[in-house]
Design a protein around this motif. Structure first.
Motif, mmCIF file in Angstrom:
data_model
loop_
_atom_site.group_PDB
_atom_site.id
_atom_site.type_symbol
_atom_site.label_atom_id
_atom_site.label_comp_id
_atom_site.label_asym_id
_atom_site.label_seq_id
_atom_site.Cartn_x
_atom_site.Cartn_y
_atom_site.Cartn_z
ATOM 1 N N LEU A 68 0.821 -1.202 0.000
ATOM 2 C CA LEU A 68 0.000 0.000 0.000
ATOM 3 C C LEU A 68 0.857 1.255 0.000
ATOM 4 O O LEU A 68 1.862 1.339 0.699
ATOM 5 N N GLU A 69 0.417 2.228 -0.786
ATOM 6 C CA GLU A 69 1.030 3.548 -0.779
ATOM 7 C C GLU A 69 0.002 4.541 -0.248
ATOM 8 O O GLU A 69 -1.166 4.513 -0.672
ATOM 9 N N THR A 70 0.432 5.423 0.647
ATOM 10 C CA THR A 70 -0.477 6.474 1.102
ATOM 11 C C THR A 70 -0.591 7.589 0.067
ATOM 12 O O THR A 70 -1.589 8.318 0.042
ATOM 13 N N HIS A 71 0.426 7.723 -0.805
ATOM 14 C CA HIS A 71 0.414 8.718 -1.878
ATOM 15 C C HIS A 71 1.665 8.506 -2.722
ATOM 16 O O HIS A 71 2.482 7.631 -2.413
ATOM 17 N N ALA A 72 1.804 9.280 -3.788
ATOM 18 C CA ALA A 72 3.021 9.231 -4.606
ATOM 19 C C ALA A 72 4.069 10.105 -3.930
ATOM 20 O O ALA A 72 4.005 11.328 -3.988
ATOM 21 N N HIS A 73 5.029 9.489 -3.297
ATOM 22 C CA HIS A 73 5.992 10.188 -2.451
ATOM 23 C C HIS A 73 6.965 11.031 -3.272
ATOM 24 O O HIS A 73 7.351 10.657 -4.385
ATOM 25 N N ALA A 74 7.390 12.146 -2.689
ATOM 26 C CA ALA A 74 8.353 13.032 -3.330
ATOM 27 C C ALA A 74 9.695 13.024 -2.621
ATOM 28 O O ALA A 74 10.561 13.836 -2.944
ATOM 29 N N ASP A 75 9.886 12.111 -1.677
ATOM 30 C CA ASP A 75 11.119 12.119 -0.886
ATOM 31 C C ASP A 75 11.792 10.764 -0.800
ATOM 32 O O ASP A 75 12.841 10.640 -0.183
ATOM 33 N N HIS A 76 11.194 9.742 -1.374
ATOM 34 C CA HIS A 76 11.861 8.451 -1.460
ATOM 35 C C HIS A 76 11.221 7.638 -2.575
ATOM 36 O O HIS A 76 10.091 7.897 -2.978
ATOM 37 N N LEU A 77 11.965 6.667 -3.075
ATOM 38 C CA LEU A 77 11.460 5.770 -4.108
ATOM 39 C C LEU A 77 10.763 4.593 -3.438
ATOM 40 O O LEU A 77 11.231 4.084 -2.422
#
Length: 286
Positions: A68-77
């Motif tokens: 699960l992803e909470t959102h498309a992260h901008a600080d890690h892959l």
């Protein structure tokens, strides 16, 4: 009510927390917000963080159903595709990822990228329910930081992504494409309408000097002492504070590589005709 068993780990390189959430009876599990290690100086990826998660899952005898992803992260892959290869499971994110993909497909001129979320195995709608083993999970759409942010409510536990931080740090920035401070305020109030004893599990912590990293708080603690949104703060006050603060923040170090990967569900861009994969840096655009 059966309670989930939660194992969390902190990645100091990106200040990211990955959560393994399991039904203790069926031993079915979900992994939330995984990390693929990335060295921006060399452009190399590695898997130590993900391998540690895999080792825990195997040692605990868990079977993974969800990544699960909470959102498309901008600080890690995200390491979701690697974890799926090793452990199985379906990669899920909020349905509004389509909107995020549309923005970044244009920014990166990514002709391979869909804008219908097809890279993910499942797109969650607000109010949707699914299960980890026999434990019910409710999906809450909590946009503001990004348009696609979700909170996963698992009984008395909620996984809030970047929407909230520890009370002494406050709230997420809203100056990324599609972010909006007023929307974030309303999403936070939605989260803080959960029962006061609900445990909130965070995706990041940036502790002040003298405090060890922490990633669990409660609705009651946030309502009483979050420096940005404690009870009594109005939407207008929050928007003014958040907007002013965001203007002072530098871009995250890994935003350009990470967003290209994460809107592809953690998959790296396709190889070019020489067999090498490339990440793009748009010049003078952002």
């Amino acid at each position: 009510m059966r309670h989930a068993r939660i194992q969390s780990s902190f990645d100091p390189a990106t200040s990211t927390v990955t959560h393994i959430v399991a039904d203790p009876i069926t031993r079915r599990a979900a992994i939330i917000d995984s990390v693929l290690d990335y060295d921006p100086k060399s452009g190399r990826t590695s898997r130590a963080s993900a391998d540690a998660v895999i080792a825990h899952v195997r040692e605990a005898g868990l079977a993974v159903d969800w990544l699960l992803e909470t959102h498309a992260h901008a600080d890690h892959l995200s390491a979701a595709p690697y974890l799926k290869q090793q452990l199985g499971g379906r990669i899920g994110i909020g349905a509004h990822i389509r909107q995020v993909q549309g923005v970044f497909k244009s920014i990166f001129n990514a002709r391979d990228m869909n804008t219908n979320g097809a890279e993910f195995d499942h797109l969650f709608e607000d109010g949707e329910h699914f299960h980890i083993g026999e434990i019910d999970v409710e999906v809450m759409h909590t946009p503001g930081h990004t348009p696609a942010c979700l909170t996963y409510v698992v009984g008395q536990d909620a996984f809030v992504g970047d929407t909230l931080f520890m009370p002494d740090y406050g709230t997420a920035r809203c100056d990324f494409p599609g972010g909006d401070a007023a929307t974030l305020f309303r999403s936070i109030r939605k989260v803080l309408s959960l029962a006061p004893e609900t445990r909130l599990h965070l995706c990041h912590d940036y502790p002040p000097e003298g405090r060890e990293p922490a990633w669990e708080t409660t609705v009651a603690e946030q309502r009483s002492s979050n420096i940005h949104v404690h009870d009594g703060i109005t939407e207008a006050e929050f928007v003014a504070m958040r907007t002013a603060r965001d203007k002072t923040l530098a871009m995250p170090t890994l935003i350009l590589p990470s967003i290209q990967v994460n809107v592809r569900a953690g998959n790296l861009p396709p190889a070019e005709d020489n067999g090498v994969r490339y990440l793009k840096i748009p010049l003078d655009l952002l």
